[in-house]
Design a protein around this motif. Structure first.
Motif, short mmCIF file in Angstrom:
data_model
loop_
_atom_site.label_atom_id
_atom_site.label_comp_id
_atom_site.label_asym_id
_atom_site.label_seq_id
_atom_site.Cartn_x
_atom_site.Cartn_y
_atom_site.Cartn_z
N TYR A 73 -6.41 92.03 -49.77
CA TYR A 73 -7.70 92.59 -49.38
C TYR A 73 -8.86 91.85 -50.04
O TYR A 73 -9.83 91.50 -49.38
N SER A 74 -8.74 91.60 -51.33
CA SER A 74 -9.85 90.97 -52.03
C SER A 74 -10.05 89.52 -51.59
O SER A 74 -11.18 89.05 -51.52
N SER A 75 -8.97 88.82 -51.26
CA SER A 75 -9.12 87.43 -50.81
C SER A 75 -9.82 87.36 -49.45
O SER A 75 -10.68 86.51 -49.24
N VAL A 76 -9.46 88.26 -48.55
CA VAL A 76 -10.12 88.28 -47.24
C VAL A 76 -11.58 88.70 -47.40
O VAL A 76 -12.48 88.14 -46.78
N SER A 77 -11.83 89.67 -48.26
CA SER A 77 -13.18 90.13 -48.50
C SER A 77 -14.05 89.03 -49.10
O SER A 77 -15.20 88.83 -48.70
N SER A 99 -16.02 91.24 -55.00
CA SER A 99 -14.97 90.51 -54.29
C SER A 99 -14.32 89.48 -55.21
O SER A 99 -13.09 89.37 -55.25
N TRP A 100 -15.12 88.72 -55.93
CA TRP A 100 -14.58 87.75 -56.87
C TRP A 100 -13.79 88.46 -57.97
O TRP A 100 -12.69 88.03 -58.34
N PHE A 101 -14.37 89.54 -58.50
CA PHE A 101 -13.72 90.28 -59.58
C PHE A 101 -12.36 90.81 -59.13
O PHE A 101 -11.37 90.67 -59.86
N LEU A 103 -10.36 89.77 -56.75
CA LEU A 103 -9.38 88.70 -56.56
C LEU A 103 -8.87 88.18 -57.91
O LEU A 103 -7.66 88.01 -58.10
N LEU A 104 -9.78 87.95 -58.83
CA LEU A 104 -9.37 87.46 -60.15
C LEU A 104 -8.51 88.49 -60.88
O LEU A 104 -7.53 88.12 -61.53
N VAL A 105 -8.85 89.77 -60.75
CA VAL A 105 -8.05 90.82 -61.39
C VAL A 105 -6.65 90.87 -60.79
O VAL A 105 -5.66 91.01 -61.52
N SER A 106 -6.55 90.73 -59.46
CA SER A 106 -5.22 90.77 -58.84
C SER A 106 -4.36 89.60 -59.33
O SER A 106 -3.18 89.77 -59.63
N ILE A 107 -4.95 88.43 -59.44
CA ILE A 107 -4.21 87.26 -59.93
C ILE A 107 -3.83 87.46 -61.40
O ILE A 107 -2.70 87.17 -61.82
N LEU A 108 -4.77 87.96 -62.19
CA LEU A 108 -4.51 88.21 -63.60
C LEU A 108 -3.42 89.26 -63.80
O LEU A 108 -2.50 89.08 -64.61
N LEU A 109 -3.49 90.35 -63.04
CA LEU A 109 -2.48 91.39 -63.14
C LEU A 109 -1.10 90.88 -62.72
O LEU A 109 -0.08 91.26 -63.31
N MET A 110 -1.06 90.04 -61.72
CA MET A 110 0.21 89.45 -61.31
C MET A 110 0.78 88.59 -62.44
O MET A 110 1.96 88.69 -62.79
N GLY A 111 -0.06 87.77 -63.02
CA GLY A 111 0.38 86.91 -64.11
C GLY A 111 0.85 87.71 -65.32
O GLY A 111 1.90 87.43 -65.90
N ILE A 112 0.08 88.73 -65.71
CA ILE A 112 0.45 89.56 -66.85
C ILE A 112 1.75 90.30 -66.57
O ILE A 112 2.65 90.38 -67.42
#
Length: 156
Positions: A73-77, A99-101, A103-112
């Motif tokens: 959702y955030s990447s499309v947004s 939108s940037w926040f 997307l970055l949070v989703s990537i960060l949460l995936m990594g963590i």
């Protein structure tokens, strides 16, 4: 007799040309649109099938599924917000920033999540990371294709 065959061949050729939908200027090709959509389906399907077959608790599976949804959702947004800004369509800074926040949070949460999980092996961690990235990229591409197609047809 030869003329009849030539006329029939010409009529068949004309009918084939009429059946083909002409691509408008600026519209992505059908092959690119199809490849993008197939990539999105493959990425999401692989990720979900991997989650379904994973030997992790249900709450962990829910965590990774929620991250996938947030990332998509955030990447499309974000893609829409960036494109709107480029085209001079007003976009509020708060929406753009969120939108940037997101997307970055989703990537960060995936990594963590992948770094801290002990229930899956390193190769599975790589699988989830790659399926996640593939899905996000494909979602952006599919949304871009939809927007480019719509814009090209509006101009015609």
């Amino acid at each position: 007799m030869a003329n009849d065959r030539e006329d029939l061949f010409d009529k068949e050729k004309q009918n084939e040309l009429k059946l083909k939908v002409e691509r408008k200027d600026g519209e992505p090709t059908s092959a690119f649109k199809g490849a993008s959509l197939a990539t999105l389906v493959i990425g999401i399907s692989a990720y979900i099938i991997g989650l379904f077959n994973a030997a992790m608790e249900l709450n962990e599976k829910g965590y990774y599924f929620a991250i996938l949804l947030l990332g998509l959702y955030s990447s499309v947004s974000l893609q829409k917000a960036v494109r709107d800004k480029e085209e001079g369509i007003p976009v509020t800074n708060i929406y753009y920033g969120i939108s940037w926040f997101a997307l970055l949070v989703s990537i960060l949460l995936m990594g963590i999540g992948l770094y801290n999980t002990g229930s899956i092996v390193l190769s599975e961690k790589g699988f989830y990371a790659m399926a996640f990235v593939l899905s996000i990229f494909a979602a952006i591409t599919v949304q871009k294709n939809v927007r480019d197609t719509q814009k090209a047809r509006e101009r015609a």
